[in-house]
Design a protein around this motif. Structure first.
Motif, mmCIF file in Angstrom:
data_model
loop_
_atom_site.group_PDB
_atom_site.id
_atom_site.type_symbol
_atom_site.label_atom_id
_atom_site.label_comp_id
_atom_site.label_asym_id
_atom_site.label_seq_id
_atom_site.Cartn_x
_atom_site.Cartn_y
_atom_site.Cartn_z
ATOM 1 N N THR A 31 0.844 -1.187 0.000
ATOM 2 C CA THR A 31 0.000 0.000 0.000
ATOM 3 C C THR A 31 0.885 1.245 0.000
ATOM 4 O OG1 THR A 31 -0.134 0.056 2.423
ATOM 5 C CG2 THR A 31 -1.821 -1.207 1.250
ATOM 6 N N LEU A 32 0.308 2.382 -0.337
ATOM 7 C CA LEU A 32 1.072 3.627 -0.376
ATOM 8 C C LEU A 32 1.560 3.982 1.024
ATOM 9 C CD1 LEU A 32 1.966 6.176 -1.983
ATOM 10 C CD2 LEU A 32 -0.212 7.193 -1.325
ATOM 11 N N PRO A 33 2.873 4.227 1.191
ATOM 12 C CA PRO A 33 3.372 4.613 2.513
ATOM 13 C C PRO A 33 2.759 5.928 3.001
ATOM 14 C CG PRO A 33 5.173 3.941 1.061
ATOM 15 C CD PRO A 33 3.946 4.067 0.200
ATOM 16 N N THR A 153 -5.688 -3.225 -7.330
ATOM 17 C CA THR A 153 -4.252 -3.142 -7.551
ATOM 18 C C THR A 153 -3.940 -3.875 -8.840
ATOM 19 O OG1 THR A 153 -3.616 -2.968 -5.219
ATOM 20 C CG2 THR A 153 -1.978 -3.851 -6.734
ATOM 21 N N LEU A 154 -3.296 -3.173 -9.760
ATOM 22 C CA LEU A 154 -2.860 -3.741 -11.042
ATOM 23 C C LEU A 154 -1.348 -3.693 -11.041
ATOM 24 C CD1 LEU A 154 -3.929 -4.783 -13.810
ATOM 25 C CD2 LEU A 154 -3.772 -2.434 -14.624
ATOM 26 N N ILE A 177 -4.228 1.277 -7.341
ATOM 27 C CA ILE A 177 -2.768 1.236 -7.428
ATOM 28 C C ILE A 177 -2.373 0.585 -8.749
ATOM 29 C CG2 ILE A 177 -0.654 0.252 -6.457
ATOM 30 C CD1 ILE A 177 -1.994 0.374 -3.698
ATOM 31 N N VAL A 178 -1.465 1.246 -9.481
ATOM 32 C CA VAL A 178 -0.883 0.673 -10.701
ATOM 33 C C VAL A 178 0.630 0.723 -10.528
ATOM 34 C CG1 VAL A 178 -0.701 0.808 -13.213
ATOM 35 C CG2 VAL A 178 -2.824 1.543 -12.079
ATOM 36 N N TRP A 219 -2.475 5.745 -6.786
ATOM 37 C CA TRP A 219 -1.006 5.688 -6.701
ATOM 38 C C TRP A 219 -0.482 4.983 -7.940
ATOM 39 C CZ3 TRP A 219 2.180 1.838 -3.320
ATOM 40 C CH2 TRP A 219 3.554 2.171 -3.374
ATOM 41 N N ILE A 220 0.317 5.696 -8.726
ATOM 42 C CA ILE A 220 0.977 5.148 -9.913
ATOM 43 C C ILE A 220 2.469 5.148 -9.627
ATOM 44 C CG2 ILE A 220 1.419 5.498 -12.371
ATOM 45 C CD1 ILE A 220 -1.337 6.892 -12.502
ATOM 46 N N ASP A 221 3.079 3.975 -9.644
ATOM 47 C CA ASP A 221 4.448 3.853 -9.151
ATOM 48 C C ASP A 221 5.247 2.871 -10.001
ATOM 49 O OD1 ASP A 221 6.540 4.132 -6.943
ATOM 50 O OD2 ASP A 221 6.169 1.966 -6.864
#
Length: 430
Positions: A31-33, A153-154, A177-178, A219-221
């Motif tokens: 998950t996003l911090p 989540t992808l 989330i990607v 969130w794109i990371d």
């Protein structure tokens, strides 16, 4: 004695050597911090981390991906992409090209003949070939536009997961989330001619690699986005304009909000990131809060990003303009009611691109900047813009009306430049 010697040698190798194919860390439930940009606001961004085992999928082709996405349902889900998935395929997995989508008598040759400005004039295209183009475009859109729903989540598996030819659509989705995925070549088979665009007319395309419309907590990371496969620069010139096949790499529009884009790579493209799509979209006020950090923009012509209305934190990003980039326009676009807070970004450009070229303003007036490096030297982008703007642009002020509080450690531009070069993009999650 000989056997004993071999056994000892093997034991030593086991102690001293790392296996060639050590198992990668499972990142699918990450998950996003906390404090990592605007997407960490409030309850943060967790994507599909709460998915039960029945809603964790590993997909290897378009049909499996479509089933896992479930029409954009909000059921918590984790979708892991293995290998390369081509969106331009039929239900049997066979590749589809532009000729397969064309219907009702459409052809590029007939379309160009019908709407040649020398005979058609400056009116908007209409009639049989435009209707056929629209019908053909609808057939392609049905295959390549993939809807991503809330609580998803992808994620790419390993270091070589690719989704090509697709346009991920986040319409009204919340908590997505990607990560760790290369998205390439969202290729439009049927661009439309717009006679009055830019005075001389231009070609308009339909697809972004990722498009957020009314999406929140995204969130794109560690993604890589490009035109790889069909660069627009190799397309022909039609009606005196480049016959474009691609739109944006990432568009964040229609009151989308609370987005973090981190450690990603935007490459070999014209228009990279659009935040806010219209000067009259006043419903975007108070929205479009976006953080862009530790991203690389290489061989990008413009929009890195272009911002309307949003509060955008832009820090520790790396910009590289190659020596042969004679079509470069700008990197940071300051437009209507935007408030861009730029810190410690590094720009590397050839001699024909000057520091005054890096920022362009339209109706926008606010840009905070600090810690900027230009070809290794500190510069003040705000002062340079105001001193050297063309006269058609408004002077900018450093008062953007807000100060970012949600961010990770902000390094110097020089440090970020090195780290982003090593670590941004798909397949590089530590």
């Amino acid at each position: 004695m000989k056997y004993r010697q071999i056994a000892v040698t093997g034991a030593l190798l086991g102690l001293l050597c790392v296996p060639a194919h050590a198992e990668a860390r499972d990142i699918s439930r990450d998950t996003l911090p906390a404090h990592d940009g605007w997407a960490s606001e409030g309850e943060g961004t967790t994507g599909g981390a709460a998915a039960d085992d029945a809603h964790v999928y590993t997909v290897t082709d378009r049909s499996e991906l479509v089933r896992a996405l479930d029409g954009g349902s909000a059921t918590p889900k984790i979708i892991r992409i293995a290998g390369t998935i081509d969106a331009n395929t039929d239900d049997d997995g066979d590749h589809l090209d532009c000729a397969d989508y064309a219907t009702d008598g459409y052809s590029t040759r007939k379309y160009l003949a019908a709407y040649d400005p020398r005979t058609w004039g400056s009116a908007k295209p209409s009639g049989p070939q435009e209707e056929a183009r629209q019908a053909s475009a609808a057939q392609q859109a049905e295959r390549i536009e993939l809807t991503v729903g809330s609580n998803t989540t992808l994620v790419g598996l390993g270091d070589s997961a690719v989704l090509k030819g697709a346009s991920l659509q986040l319409r009204g989705a919340n908590d997505v989330i990607v990560r760790n995925l290369e998205l390439r070549d969202a290729y439009d088979c049927f661009p439309v001619w717009q006679p009055n665009t830019g005075g001389l007319g231009d070609w308009k395309t339909a697809y972004d690699n990722i498009w957020l419309r009314g999406a929140t907590h995204v969130w794109i990371d560690h993604v890589t986005l490009s035109d790889k496969g069909h660069p627009d620069e190799k397309e022909p010139t039609c009606f005196g304009r480049n016959y474009l096949r691609h739109d944006g790499l990432l568009d964040i529009t229609n009151a989308s909000d609370l987005v973090t884009v981190s450690w990603s790579r935007f490459a070999d493209h014209d228009k990279a990131i659009l935040i806010g799509n219209g000067d009259t979209a006043t419903g975007d006020r108070g929205k479009l809060r976006v953080t862009l950090h530790h991203n690389e923009f290489e061989s990008v012509v413009q929009r890195a990003p272009r911002v309307r209305f949003g509060q955008v934190h832009l820090y520790n990003n790396r910009y590289v303009v190659p020596a042969d980039a004679h079509d470069y326009r700008y990197s940071i676009g300051v437009s209507t009611e935007s408030a861009v807070f730029a810190e410690n970004n590094a720009f590397t450009t050839p001699g024909h691109v000057e520091a005054a070229d890096l920022v362009k303003s339209w109706n926008g007036t606010a840009l905070h900047q600090s810690g900027t490096l230009f070809n290794g030297y500190p510069v003040d982008l705000l002062a340079i813009h105001n001193a050297y703007n063309s006269g058609s642009e408004r002077d900018l002020t450093a008062d953007v009306g807000w100060t970012p509080t949600l961010h990770t450690k902000i390094d110097s531009a020089a440090t970020a430049d090195r780290e982003v070069a090593r670590g941004a993009g798909a397949g590089r999650i530590p």
